[in-house]
Design an enzyme around this catalytic site. Structure first.
Site, short mmCIF file in Angstrom:
data_model
loop_
_atom_site.label_atom_id
_atom_site.label_comp_id
_atom_site.label_asym_id
_atom_site.label_seq_id
_atom_site.Cartn_x
_atom_site.Cartn_y
_atom_site.Cartn_z
N ARG A 272 46.69 47.40 51.67
CA ARG A 272 45.45 48.15 52.36
C ARG A 272 44.37 47.90 51.52
O ARG A 272 43.13 47.58 52.63
CB ARG A 272 45.80 49.76 51.99
CG ARG A 272 46.65 50.39 53.22
CD ARG A 272 47.44 51.59 52.56
NE ARG A 272 48.38 51.10 51.61
CZ ARG A 272 49.65 50.49 51.83
NH1 ARG A 272 50.06 50.57 52.99
NH2 ARG A 272 50.50 50.11 50.79
N THR A 273 43.98 47.71 50.41
CA THR A 273 42.76 47.56 49.87
C THR A 273 42.25 46.18 50.24
O THR A 273 41.16 46.18 50.77
CB THR A 273 43.04 47.76 47.98
OG1 THR A 273 43.56 48.92 47.82
CG2 THR A 273 41.47 47.52 47.54
N LYS B 168 46.56 27.26 36.93
CA LYS B 168 46.31 26.21 36.21
C LYS B 168 45.80 26.63 34.82
O LYS B 168 45.35 25.86 34.07
CB LYS B 168 45.32 24.99 36.85
CG LYS B 168 45.75 24.48 38.28
CD LYS B 168 44.59 23.52 38.64
CE LYS B 168 44.80 22.86 40.07
NZ LYS B 168 43.63 22.42 40.46
#
Ligand code: ASP
Length: 331
Positions: free
Chosen positions: A79-80, A109
């Site tokens: 949702r966010t 990395k």
């Protein structure tokens, strides 16, 4: 150099990036709910209502056409992340989404959070950040030159969720003062509970906290509430609070914060809001949940008009539209 006319190749209107409205949020980082007083909340809620009206009438507009948002999620989100993307796109802006694929970015990395922020800010006008460590957004904001919006910093805060939660309460029940709000579930690690509790403490509310003993509200937050004169009560049973609650705010047990999964397994099924339990609740009340739910609310309860959690989801987009536009000086 600055006043040299732009090549006619460019449409000047599109590149008109002057802030129209320098409100209290213009170019500010949004890190904690502590930044929001009642006037700020009223301001954002009024803008969110306007956004809802715009979406209902037109679906989208050009308000943020010349702006780009980087959406950077080091922790899972449905949702966010998608509501920030939808919010930016409905306002005509562009998004660099680094959400699902963070494992394909240079983070894998070993790039530091700060280097990632200093890189991404070269491409965008603001950054929405979710990260598993408490204080990570504040740390990023210290170094970044574009505004940072905290979309969840570990078990710390989730300020935009708290704004949408409070907006939902106001919209559904028509007021905040005088309400009895019961918070249920993982009150220790649930960042949405931490942020919403702090916002509610600005109002004349009674708060009930319902959790297993090991997942009670952090002591410093509880002491803050008591110092502010808020009426609080703690219990371990929903049955103790459901009859009087105006708002039942249910949360999941935050599995990812447990170092010992045996402990998680012992309490993961502690609560379940059932249709039977709902018969004890008032007629005029709402059940909320920041979602995802993992068994805390029976699916049957969804049909109950008091189940407000999907309306809450939609409000999230309107609140985030309001916030993005305010930070960029366009609302
Ligand atoms: N989606 C909310 C959060 O990110 C609630 C949850 O995950 O339980 O904090």
């Amino acid at each position: 150099m600055k006043n040299k006319p732009l090549s006619p190749l460019f449409n000047l209107d599109v590149f008109q990036r002057e802030a129209k409205i320098k409100n209290g949020f213009f170019q500010k980082d949004i890190l904690s709910v502590d930044q929001f007083g009642k006037d700020d909340l009223d301001y954002i809620f009024a803008r969110a209502e306007e956004m809802a009206e715009m979406v209902n009438r037109w679906g989208a507009c050009d308000l943020l056409k010349s702006y780009t948002l980087a959406c950077v999620f080091y922790e899972p989100s449905t949702r966010t992340s998608s509501s920030f993307i939808a919010a930016m796109e409905r306002l005509g802006g562009k998004v660099i989404p680094i959400t699902e694929g963070i494992q394909y970015s240079s983070v894998s990395k070993g790039e530091s959070l700060i280097d990632s922020m200093l890189t991404l800010e070269q491409y965008c006008d603001l950054i929405v950040l979710r990260h598993p460590e408490i204080g990570s957004s504040a740390q990023a904001a210290k170094y970044a030159h574009v505004p940072i919006i905290n979309a969840g910093d570990g078990a710390g805060e989730h300020p935009t969720q708290a704004l949408l939660d409070l907006f939902t309460i106001q919209k559904e029940l028509g007021r905040i003062d005088g309400l009895k709000v019961a918070m249920v579930g993982d009150l220790r690690y649930g960042r949405t509970v931490h942020s919403l509790t702090k916002l509610l403490a600005q109002y004349d509310v009674s708060l009930r906290f319902v959790s297993p003993d090991t997942l009670r509200l952090p002591l410093d937050l509880m002491n803050e509430l008591i110092d502010r004169g808020i009426k609080v009560r703690e219990t371990s049973k929903v049955a103790d609070v459901i009859e009087n609650a105006d708002v039942l705010y249910v949360t999941r047990i935050q599995k990812e914060r447990f170092s010992d999964l045996v402990q998680y397994d012992e309490i993961k099924d502690y609560f379940e809001i059932t249709t039977e339990l709902m018969t004890q609740a008032k007629q005029k009340m709402i059940v909320m949940h920041p979602l995802p739910r993992v068994g805390e609310i029976q699916y049957n309860v969804d049909k109950d008009p008091r189940a407000a959690y999907f309306r809450q989801v939609q409000n999230g987009m309107f609140i985030r539209m309001a916030l993005l536009a305010a930070v960029l000086g366009q609302a």
